[in-house]
Scaffold this active site. Structure first.
Site, PDB file in Angstrom:
ATOM      1  N   HIS A 126       0.867  -1.136  -0.192  1.00 11.01           N
ATOM      2  CA  HIS A 126       0.068  -0.104   0.149  1.00 11.01           C
ATOM      3  C   HIS A 126       0.671   1.468  -0.099  1.00 11.01           C
ATOM      4  O   HIS A 126       0.814   2.197  -0.941  1.00 11.01           O
ATOM      5  CB  HIS A 126      -0.915  -0.018   1.211  1.00 11.01           C
ATOM      6  CG  HIS A 126      -1.698   1.175   1.486  1.00 11.01           C
ATOM      7  ND1 HIS A 126      -2.903   1.208   1.173  1.00 11.01           N
ATOM      8  CD2 HIS A 126      -1.570   2.358   1.737  1.00 11.01           C
ATOM      9  CE1 HIS A 126      -3.650   2.282   1.640  1.00 11.01           C
ATOM     10  NE2 HIS A 126      -2.565   3.185   2.066  1.00 11.01           N
ATOM     11  N   GLU A 127       1.932   1.443   1.078  1.00  9.64           N
ATOM     12  CA  GLU A 127       2.726   2.366   1.060  1.00  9.64           C
ATOM     13  C   GLU A 127       3.665   2.581  -0.243  1.00  9.64           C
ATOM     14  O   GLU A 127       3.932   3.696  -0.854  1.00  9.64           O
ATOM     15  CB  GLU A 127       3.558   2.334   2.452  1.00  9.64           C
ATOM     16  CG  GLU A 127       2.827   2.380   3.661  1.00  9.64           C
ATOM     17  CD  GLU A 127       1.735   3.420   3.857  1.00  9.64           C
ATOM     18  OE1 GLU A 127       1.912   4.413   3.236  1.00  9.64           O
ATOM     19  OE2 GLU A 127       0.385   3.355   4.183  1.00  9.64           O
ATOM     20  N   HIS A 152       1.733   4.161  -2.856  1.00 12.15           N
ATOM     21  CA  HIS A 152       1.529   5.759  -2.718  1.00 12.15           C
ATOM     22  C   HIS A 152       2.944   6.240  -3.233  1.00 12.15           C
ATOM     23  O   HIS A 152       2.892   7.238  -4.023  1.00 12.15           O
ATOM     24  CB  HIS A 152       1.661   6.032  -1.251  1.00 12.15           C
ATOM     25  CG  HIS A 152       0.249   5.880  -0.620  1.00 12.15           C
ATOM     26  ND1 HIS A 152      -0.884   6.698  -1.264  1.00 12.15           N
ATOM     27  CD2 HIS A 152      -0.294   5.686   0.595  1.00 12.15           C
ATOM     28  CE1 HIS A 152      -1.954   6.670  -0.494  1.00 12.15           C
ATOM     29  NE2 HIS A 152      -1.542   5.982   0.549  1.00 12.15           N
ATOM     30  N   GLU A 201      -6.182   6.757  -1.006  1.00 11.87           N
ATOM     31  CA  GLU A 201      -6.000   5.463  -0.391  1.00 11.87           C
ATOM     32  C   GLU A 201      -6.783   4.265  -0.933  1.00 11.87           C
ATOM     33  O   GLU A 201      -6.261   3.163  -0.741  1.00 11.87           O
ATOM     34  CB  GLU A 201      -6.783   5.830   0.989  1.00 11.87           C
ATOM     35  CG  GLU A 201      -6.144   7.160   1.750  1.00 11.87           C
ATOM     36  CD  GLU A 201      -4.951   6.437   2.358  1.00 11.87           C
ATOM     37  OE1 GLU A 201      -4.589   5.228   2.486  1.00 11.87           O
ATOM     38  OE2 GLU A 201      -3.730   7.252   2.334  1.00 11.87           O
TER      39      GLU A 201
END
Length: 380
Positions: A143-144, A147, A194
Site C-alpha cells: 500500500h505504501e 503511494h 487511499e
C-alpha cells in the site's frame, strides 16, 4: 546479485508462494479514476513538482527526516529484517527502482504513511507492526509503496503547502469559504488515493483475504477469532443502504473531516475491484506502462472519473443517492415531455413519396386524373 537482478542479502526476498511481477507498470493501472484524473493533470504541468521540491527547505520535511532518523528505527537488513524483505519484495513486484527508506516509530496507534517531497519516506507505527501478521503487513507495505509509485507523497505535500498558504489569506472576504472548498476537495482526493493504494497493496500481497483481515483489524483490533470477513463486508452493504435521508446527511458530515475512507467501505471497494475485469486483465499482464505516462490524456482521465462518480451514485443504495438518481431521471423525463410538447407545434412534414392509401383526395373532393365526361369534354 541474483539472476533476476535483485541483490541477495542472506535472506529470502520473495514470499513463500509465487507472486506475479509487473515490470514497468504505471500507477495508472491501479489508481482509482478520481485519483488518476488529478494525478494525470498534475503530471502534465511540467516542472510543477520540481519547483516545490526545490522549495522543500520551506517545508517541515527536513525536520521530519531528522526526527525519524534520531528517534525511530530505520528498517534494514539488521533492524526489522522481515519488514526490510517485504519492502524489497514490494518494490520488486511493482518495479520501483529506488527503494524508499522505511522507519518504525513508537506509537500505539496503528498507522502507516508515505511522506516527502525530495524522496518518499515510509513510516510504520509499532501499533501497526504488532497488530498485523506477515501477509497482512505485506499488503500494508505494498500500500505504501503504491503511494510512492503514484507520487502521492509529492503531490500531497504540494497541495497541503498550498492549503497552508491559502489559510493565511482567509481573512479576505469569502476567503474562508474558498479555503474550506479547497480543503474539502483535497480530502476527497486523499480518500480516493487511499483506495488506489489499497489496490497496490493487493497487487503486492496478491491475497485478498489477507487485505480484508488487515482492514478488519484496523477497525476491531487484534481479535481475529471474534471477527468474520463476510460479516464485515455485510456491514458495508448495510451502511450504504440503511437509514433515511437524515442518515445520508450524517454520513456525509462524518466523512468530510477524514483523510481515509471508513474501513468497511475500503474493504468493499477493494473486493469489488478484485472481482472486476480490470483487475483480471492486469493480472494477465495487460496494463499501462510507465513509458506511456507522458501520452496519457487528461480529458480521458477526467471522463473516466466522471463516469466513476456517476456509476457510484447510480449503483448506490443510499437514500440520498437514490433521491439524486430519481430526480435526475425525473428531470430527463420532464425534458422529454417538453420536447414532445414543442413537437406538436411543428408543421407536419410533406410526404416523401406522394399520397398513401387513404391519405389522398376522396371522390368528388378534388381534381380527378381522368376526363370528367364520357366524351372527354367538359360537362355543362
Amino acid at each position: 546479485m541474483s539472476d533476476d537482478g535483485r541483490e541477495q542479502t542472506g535472506r529470502e526476498h520473495v514470499p513463500s508462494r509465487q507472486r506475479r511481477r509487473f515490470p514497468g507498470i504505471s500507477s495508472r493501472a491501479y489508481e482509482h479514476p478520481a485519483d488518476r484524473s488529478a494525478l494525470v493533470a498534475l503530471r502534465k504541468l511540467s516542472g510543477f513538482d520540481t519547483v516545490f521540491k526545490a522549495l522543500s527547505g520551506l517545508l517541515p520535511e527536513r525536520s521530519l527526516r531528522l526526527l525519524f532518523l534520531s528517534d525511530s528505527v530505520r528498517v534494514s537488513e539488521r533492524q526489522f529484517a522481515h519488514l526490510h524483505d517485504m519492502l524489497l519484495d514490494a518494490c520488486y513486484i511493482l518495479d520501483l527502482e529506488k527503494v524508499p527508506p522505511m522507519y518504525v516509530t513508537q506509537d500505539p496507534q496503528p498507522n502507516a504513511m508515505c511522506i516527502g517531497l525530495d524522496e518518499p519516506v515510509i513510516v510504520l507505527t509499532t501499533g501497526l507492526v504488532e497488530l498485523l501478521d506477515e501477509e497482512e503487513m505485506r499488503a500494508v507495505v505494498g500500500h505504501e509503496v503504491g503511494h510512492a509509485l503514484s507520487g502521492h507523497s509529492v503531490y500531497r505535500t504540494v497541495l497541503l503547502f498550498l492549503t497552508t498558504l491559502a489559510l493565511k489569506v482567509a481573512w479576505i472576504p469569502l476567503g474562508n469559504l474558498a479555503v474550506m472548498a479547497l480543503v474539502t476537495a483535497l480530502r476527497e482526493w486523499f480518500r480516493k488515493s487511499e483506495l488506489s493504494a489499497d489496490r497496490a497493496g493487493l497487487l503486492v500481497g496478491q491475497d485478498l483475504r489477507a487485505s480484508m483481515r488487515g482492514l478488519m483489524k484496523l477497525a476491531g483490533g487484534n481479535h481475529l477469532h471474534e471477527m468474520n470477513v463476510d460479516a464485515f463486508l455485510e456491514q458495508a452493504e448495510e451502511y450504504d443502504a440503511g437509514g433515511d435521508l437524515r442518515d445520508s446527511v450524517l454520513k456525509i458530515l462524518n466523512v468530510l473531516p477524514r483523510s481515509h475512507p471508513f474501513a468497511t467501505i475500503r474493504a468493499a471497494e477493494l473486493k469489488r475491484w478484485a472481482e472486476s475485469r480490470d483487475h483480471q486483465r492486469l493480472m494477465d499482464g495487460h496494463y499501462p506502462r510507465r513509458s506511456e505516462d507522458k501520452d496519457a490524456s487528461v480529458g480521458d482521465s477526467f471522463r473516466e472519473s466522471a463516469a466513476s462518480y456517476k456509476s457510484d451514485v447510480k449503483g448506490s443504495k443510499d437514500p440520498l443517492m437514490k433521491l439524486v438518481t430519481d430526480l435526475a431521471g425525473g428531470a430527463g423525463d420532464l425534458g422529454g415531455r417538453v420536447r414532445r410538447g414543442f413537437d406538436g407545434f411543428r408543421s407536419p412534414a410533406p410526404p416523401k413519396d406522394g399520397p398513401q392509401n387513404g391519405d389522398g383526395p376522396q371522390n368528388g373532393d378534388g381534381p380527378q386524373d381522368g376526363p370528367r365526361g364520357a366524351s372527354g369534354q367538359d360537362g355543362e
